[in-house]
Design an enzyme around this catalytic site. Sequence first.
Site, PDB file in Angstrom:
ATOM      1  N   LYS A 115       0.881  -1.167   0.061  1.00  0.00           N
ATOM      2  CA  LYS A 115       0.010   0.196  -0.105  1.00  0.00           C
ATOM      3  C   LYS A 115       0.799   1.217   0.021  1.00  0.00           C
ATOM      4  O   LYS A 115       0.727   2.388  -0.590  1.00  0.00           O
ATOM      5  CB  LYS A 115      -1.196  -0.121   1.239  1.00  0.00           C
ATOM      6  CG  LYS A 115      -2.138  -0.922   1.138  1.00  0.00           C
ATOM      7  CD  LYS A 115      -3.497  -0.632   1.004  1.00  0.00           C
ATOM      8  CE  LYS A 115      -4.291  -1.948   0.694  1.00  0.00           C
ATOM      9  NZ  LYS A 115      -5.838  -1.826   0.936  1.00  0.00           N
ATOM     10  N   LYS A 197      -3.638 -10.632  -6.838  1.00  0.00           N
ATOM     11  CA  LYS A 197      -4.840 -10.778  -6.214  1.00  0.00           C
ATOM     12  C   LYS A 197      -5.976  -9.837  -6.873  1.00  0.00           C
ATOM     13  O   LYS A 197      -5.688  -8.738  -7.255  1.00  0.00           O
ATOM     14  CB  LYS A 197      -4.855 -10.415  -4.746  1.00  0.00           C
ATOM     15  CG  LYS A 197      -5.848 -10.387  -3.843  1.00  0.00           C
ATOM     16  CD  LYS A 197      -5.711 -10.105  -2.459  1.00  0.00           C
ATOM     17  CE  LYS A 197      -6.208  -8.579  -2.254  1.00  0.00           C
ATOM     18  NZ  LYS A 197      -6.581  -8.183  -0.797  1.00  0.00           N
ATOM     19  N   LYS A 200     -10.500  -4.767  -4.467  1.00  0.00           N
ATOM     20  CA  LYS A 200     -11.511  -3.705  -4.971  1.00  0.00           C
ATOM     21  C   LYS A 200     -10.961  -2.445  -5.200  1.00  0.00           C
ATOM     22  O   LYS A 200     -11.925  -1.663  -5.902  1.00  0.00           O
ATOM     23  CB  LYS A 200     -12.796  -3.711  -3.500  1.00  0.00           C
ATOM     24  CG  LYS A 200     -12.049  -3.254  -2.280  1.00  0.00           C
ATOM     25  CD  LYS A 200     -13.216  -3.079  -1.479  1.00  0.00           C
ATOM     26  CE  LYS A 200     -13.258  -4.111  -0.339  1.00  0.00           C
ATOM     27  NZ  LYS A 200     -12.292  -3.611   0.867  1.00  0.00           N
TER      28      LYS A 200
HETATM   29  P1  ATP Z   1      -8.372  -3.297  -0.741  1.00  0.00           P
HETATM   30  O1  ATP Z   1      -8.244  -3.493  -2.120  1.00  0.00           O
HETATM   31  O2  ATP Z   1      -9.038  -1.937  -0.360  1.00  0.00           O
HETATM   32  O3  ATP Z   1      -7.057  -3.360  -0.048  1.00  0.00           O
HETATM   33  P2  ATP Z   1      -9.446  -5.911  -0.387  1.00  0.00           P
HETATM   34  O4  ATP Z   1     -10.004  -6.173  -1.584  1.00  0.00           O
HETATM   35  O5  ATP Z   1      -8.256  -6.368  -0.216  1.00  0.00           O
HETATM   36  O6  ATP Z   1      -9.457  -4.339  -0.169  1.00  0.00           O
HETATM   37  P3  ATP Z   1     -10.511  -6.096   2.422  1.00  0.00           P
HETATM   38  O7  ATP Z   1     -11.479  -5.289   2.939  1.00  0.00           O
HETATM   39  O8  ATP Z   1      -9.167  -5.623   2.831  1.00  0.00           O
HETATM   40  O9  ATP Z   1     -10.623  -6.275   0.676  1.00  0.00           O
HETATM   41  O10 ATP Z   1     -10.930  -7.619   2.525  1.00  0.00           O
HETATM   42  C1  ATP Z   1     -11.868  -8.286   3.020  1.00  0.00           C
HETATM   43  C2  ATP Z   1     -11.765  -9.678   3.275  1.00  0.00           C
HETATM   44  O11 ATP Z   1     -11.798 -10.200   1.982  1.00  0.00           O
HETATM   45  C3  ATP Z   1     -10.693 -10.267   4.017  1.00  0.00           C
HETATM   46  O12 ATP Z   1     -10.837 -11.238   4.595  1.00  0.00           O
HETATM   47  C4  ATP Z   1      -9.786 -10.508   2.740  1.00  0.00           C
HETATM   48  O13 ATP Z   1      -8.639 -11.571   3.336  1.00  0.00           O
HETATM   49  C5  ATP Z   1     -10.761 -11.140   1.688  1.00  0.00           C
HETATM   50  N1  ATP Z   1     -10.325 -10.962   0.430  1.00  0.00           N
HETATM   51  C6  ATP Z   1      -9.906  -9.730  -0.350  1.00  0.00           C
HETATM   52  N2  ATP Z   1      -9.385  -9.957  -1.703  1.00  0.00           N
HETATM   53  C7  ATP Z   1      -9.625 -11.370  -1.709  1.00  0.00           C
HETATM   54  C8  ATP Z   1      -9.325 -12.044  -2.831  1.00  0.00           C
HETATM   55  N3  ATP Z   1      -8.965 -11.643  -3.943  1.00  0.00           N
HETATM   56  N4  ATP Z   1      -9.386 -13.405  -2.676  1.00  0.00           N
HETATM   57  C9  ATP Z   1     -10.130 -14.133  -1.550  1.00  0.00           C
HETATM   58  N5  ATP Z   1     -10.090 -12.946  -0.353  1.00  0.00           N
HETATM   59  C10 ATP Z   1      -9.895 -11.925  -0.473  1.00  0.00           C
END
Ligand code: ATP
Length: 332
Positions: A115, A197, A200
């Site tokens: 980040k 990964k 969002k």
């Molecule tokens: P950002 O992109 O803002 O960092 P993020 O998409 O990683 O956000 P979070 O709110 O940080 O989402 O994560 C919420 C939950 O979703 C966490 O348990 C995280 O491990 C899970 N998660 C996020 N992205 C993935 C993915 N691509 N595959 C599986 N689990 C995920």
Amino acid sequence: MLGDKKIIFSGVQPSGNLTIGNYLGAIKNFSAFSEEYKCFYCVVDMHAITVRQVAADLRRRTYETLALYIACGLDPEKNTLFVQSHVPAHAELGWVLDCHTMFGELSRMTQFKDKSAKHADNINAGLFTYPALMAADILLYQTDLVPVGIDQKQHLELSRDIAQRFNGIYGDTFTVPEPYIAKSGMKIMSLAEPLSKMSKSDTNQNAVVYILDGKDDIIRKFKRAVTDSGSEIRMSDDKPGINNLMTIYSCFTGKSFDDIEREFEGKGYGDFKLAVGEVCADALTPVREKFNALMNDKAYLEEIMKKGADEAAYCARKTMSKVKRKLGFVAL
Ligand code: ATP
Ligand code: LTN
């Protein structure tokens, strides 16, 4: 433990539109615990501000994330659903844990490194101490189990280390939590770059399928998904694109990889991508419908937030008084 039930805590940031990664890696698994465990599911808005947010968007997404929890099957009568900033004890314990977390430990966190590379103009102290606030979220409820995607494993290990360190200095205070990482769906990859990964906050809309995307968009995105050379539908180390699509198909249908290989024997990537798009769209349609109905009833969502905050604050207060006593803070 709360009564005779073990405790679950997890959180999602209202930092963007939720993806099928958030769904398959985290939220979809949450409802399975409702009967057997005491579950706290939190919208972690305080974590979201470690990256600059537009206030109106953060507010809307906080309602949306809560509505999605419910639309994805979390019954507010059986689970405590709440917003982090409504329970000030998170910030309070966050500070205490900051003082028990080492600079070196935080420096090693890969999410911080990623980040800060992505937001080089805003490497703030909160982004750095994010994992200590996450540990506070978890430890405040004496959590036994934390369902998350695999990207959060390192943060969970740090939460355990902080809990053990605190218990070692002051005597038994916190339950040491275990991660719960689902075998399939723990890491859904980007459709455009299957080695990264699905996230969002990705700026490439075609790389990401959102839970609230309509059927046409979902099918279009899967049709455009990057696949690998060759034409066989088979799990293989050199086929990250197909592995990802097979994982998604398996998560939505419950079929094993062997079954999927058999089902698509002799068929091409085009047929398979369409099938993945269809099962995904079909599974998400009821979620979207329920979500839309909930978003039209803000008063109901606020009622859930209020009830959730009261329940969470009640449990948090117990841990906080124990922590303050152990630290030597004077009670009035
Ligand atoms: P950002 O992109 O803002 O960092 P993020 O998409 O990683 O956000 P979070 O709110 O940080 O989402 O994560 C919420 C939950 O979703 C966490 O348990 C995280 O491990 C899970 N998660 C996020 N992205 C993935 C993915 N691509 N595959 C599986 N689990 C995920
Ligand atoms: N750090 C997590 C979100 C999060 C969380 C938590 C998850 C904040 N607090 C407590 C589980 C338990 C993320 O970035 N996905």
